[in-house]
Design a protein around this motif. Structure first.
Motif, short mmCIF file in Angstrom:
data_model
loop_
_atom_site.label_atom_id
_atom_site.label_comp_id
_atom_site.label_asym_id
_atom_site.label_seq_id
_atom_site.Cartn_x
_atom_site.Cartn_y
_atom_site.Cartn_z
N ASP A 1 36.53 42.22 39.69
CA ASP A 1 35.44 41.25 39.88
C ASP A 1 35.98 39.98 40.54
O ASP A 1 35.31 39.38 41.39
N PHE A 2 37.17 39.57 40.13
CA PHE A 2 37.81 38.38 40.72
C PHE A 2 38.08 38.61 42.21
O PHE A 2 37.85 37.73 43.05
N LEU A 3 38.57 39.80 42.57
CA LEU A 3 38.83 40.12 43.97
C LEU A 3 37.53 40.20 44.76
O LEU A 3 37.45 39.72 45.90
N THR A 4 36.52 40.79 44.16
CA THR A 4 35.23 40.93 44.84
C THR A 4 34.61 39.56 45.12
O THR A 4 34.02 39.33 46.19
N ALA A 5 34.74 38.66 44.15
CA ALA A 5 34.17 37.32 44.32
C ALA A 5 34.80 36.57 45.49
O ALA A 5 34.15 35.71 46.11
N HIS A 6 36.06 36.91 45.81
CA HIS A 6 36.74 36.26 46.93
C HIS A 6 36.75 37.13 48.18
O HIS A 6 37.42 36.80 49.16
N HIS A 7 36.00 38.25 48.15
CA HIS A 7 35.87 39.15 49.30
C HIS A 7 37.23 39.69 49.78
O HIS A 7 37.50 39.77 50.98
N LEU B 1 40.80 37.61 53.44
CA LEU B 1 41.74 37.22 52.40
C LEU B 1 42.57 38.41 51.94
O LEU B 1 42.15 39.56 52.03
N VAL B 2 43.75 38.09 51.43
CA VAL B 2 44.69 39.09 50.94
C VAL B 2 45.15 38.68 49.54
O VAL B 2 45.33 37.48 49.27
N ALA B 3 45.34 39.67 48.66
CA ALA B 3 45.78 39.39 47.30
C ALA B 3 47.12 40.05 47.03
O ALA B 3 47.46 41.09 47.62
N GLY B 4 47.89 39.43 46.15
CA GLY B 4 49.14 40.00 45.66
C GLY B 4 49.12 40.03 44.15
O GLY B 4 48.59 39.10 43.52
N LEU C 1 42.47 50.22 41.48
CA LEU C 1 42.09 49.58 42.74
C LEU C 1 41.73 50.62 43.80
O LEU C 1 40.75 50.44 44.55
N ILE C 2 42.51 51.69 43.88
CA ILE C 2 42.21 52.73 44.87
C ILE C 2 40.87 53.38 44.57
O ILE C 2 40.07 53.65 45.47
N ASP C 3 40.59 53.62 43.28
CA ASP C 3 39.30 54.20 42.90
C ASP C 3 38.13 53.30 43.27
O ASP C 3 37.02 53.80 43.51
N ILE D 1 45.67 34.94 45.57
CA ILE D 1 44.89 35.21 46.79
C ILE D 1 45.27 34.18 47.84
O ILE D 1 45.37 32.98 47.55
N VAL D 2 45.51 34.66 49.06
CA VAL D 2 45.87 33.78 50.18
C VAL D 2 44.96 34.11 51.36
O VAL D 2 44.37 35.19 51.45
#
Length: 409
Positions: free
Chosen positions: A51-57, A11-14, A77-79, A26-27
């Motif tokens: 946490d939202f990004l992690t939940a969607h891998h 998955l990819v996020a914007g 995000l980089i950290d 997320i797409v």
């Protein structure tokens, strides 16, 4: 800059960034929309977002405005180990077709990451280059304000009482500022003369304060440039202020610039294709970082005045029929090639054969000679000896004579 090569698996996020909120979409790797959420621009909100990004891998994120509203979330995000790319805001054609909202923009950012078009690696804003950027912005603003004060002083003199106008109008700017800052108008402000002089003295005093602050910032910028990349100031015509503009433009991670052509495009030096049908031509690039382009322009002017090789090049290209503007564009492109080696690849400045500029002073001091004594022997002004030792001017013939004199003295 060419788009980074992506190998997406998952998955990819914007992220569409704003002052108070960030919207995440997320797409899938095929572009199908899965989820959208909005988070506040606070420390707690940033943790909720990850946490939202992690939940969607999600591991790859496209962020709009990584050097403005999205600077803080980009660092966060980089950290936390995410691969972050900067994406462009949606085009007008896309906004007319799909509408304009935070979820729509976030979805467009995610799908732009999938296409790999117009992506760039964001600047690293966690090192000394970010401090240099802040100092440079402040210094530029103070210089602009000081220039406006001079303009205002001269504007007030136009309508000032005749005896005030006649006394100050003919003065040069430095003399005018110094004289006005020392004047002593009467406290009787009912007289227009005293009101005018009080205003002019206030402006002149403020100007002197700004100039002192600018000089202090210049010293700090010079010291910081020497810490970040001391080789930049060894480039002919590239003093600390110009070097600071170029360093800030590239950022803390200069290796994100993949080629000389990419650097030229970033600074608005690379020509743009403008061909169609039977027409095959290029046009001037009016984009890029205009502050960096202005720094290149100043370097070109210095070289055209004081560098013998550049003057010879200008004369040769003029005989070939090129205009001054065309010659300066060629010189800018050549300077970019030189700066790329130093700034992006970390290579030292190529020194001409013989002594370096800093070695002249050391050798002269070792032999117990002053600049005045050397200048008298060589039949030139002491300022020219200083120019050679500081690297301000190339002066190839005089430099060779100076070197021979020091070795034989």
């Amino acid at each position: 800059m060419p788009a980074p090569t992506l190998e997406l698996a998952g998955l990819v996020a914007g992220i569409d960034t704003h002052t108070d909120t960030h919207t995440v979409a997320i797409v899938t790797e095929t572009g199908k929309h899965l989820a959208t959420e909005t988070f506040p621009t606070t420390s707690n909100g940033y943790h909720q977002l990850t946490d939202f990004l992690t939940a969607h891998h999600v591991t790859v994120v496209g962020v709009e405005g990584t050097n403005s509203y999205g600077a803080a979330i980009t660092r966060h995000l980089i950290d936390h180990g995410y691969e972050v790319f900067e994406v462009l805001r949606p085009t007008r054609a896309l906004r007319r077709r799909d509408g304009k909202s935070d979820p729509v923009d976030a979805l467009a950012a995610a799908r732009q990451v999938l296409t790999g078009q117009a992506l760039s690696i964001p600047k690293d804003t966690t090192g000394p280059v970010e401090s240099l950027r802040m100092l440079q912005i402040t210094r530029n603003q103070l210089v602009a304000t000081a220039a406006k004060l001079v303009t205002l002083i001269k504007s007030l003199l136009i309508t000032a009482p005749v005896n005030v106008r006649q006394r100050y109008t003919a003065m040069t700017t430095p003399t005018l500022i110094a004289t006005l800052s020392r004047c002593r108008p009467s406290s009787d402000l009912s007289d227009p003369i005293n009101g005018t002089l009080t205003s002019l003295k206030t402006l002149a005093t403020t100007y002197n304060t700004l100039r002192a602050q600018c000089d202090e910032l210049d010293n700090k910028i010079t010291d910081l440039v020497e810490v970040i990349n001391p080789e930049m100031t060894q480039i002919f015509g590239c003093r600390a202020i110009n070097a600071a503009e170029l360093i800030v433009s590239v950022g803390e991670n200069p290796k994100r610039i993949r080629s000389q052509a990419a650097l030229a495009h970033l600074w608005g030096v690379a020509p743009i294709l403008a061909s169609s049908g039977r027409t095959n031509r290029h046009r001037l690039n009016r984009g890029g970082d205009r502050h960096a382009n202005a720094a290149l322009h100043r370097i070109v002017l210095v070289r055209m005045c004081h560098d013998e090789r550049t003057r010879d090049y200008v004369q040769r290209r003029t005989r070939e029929g090129l205009s001054k503007k065309e010659i300066m564009r060629c010189l800018k492109r050549a300077i970019v090639r030189e700066i790329y080696q130093v700034l992006c690849l970390g290579r030292p400045v190529k020194q001409s054969s013989g002594l370096r500029s800093d070695e002249f002073r050391a050798l002269r001091s070792k032999k117990g000679l002053s600049q005045t004594q050397v200048a008298r022997k060589l039949g030139c002004a002491p300022a020219r000896i200083s120019d050679i030792e500081t690297g301000k001017r190339r002066l190839s013939e005089l430099k060779l004579t100076y070197e021979e004199f020091l070795k034989s003295a």
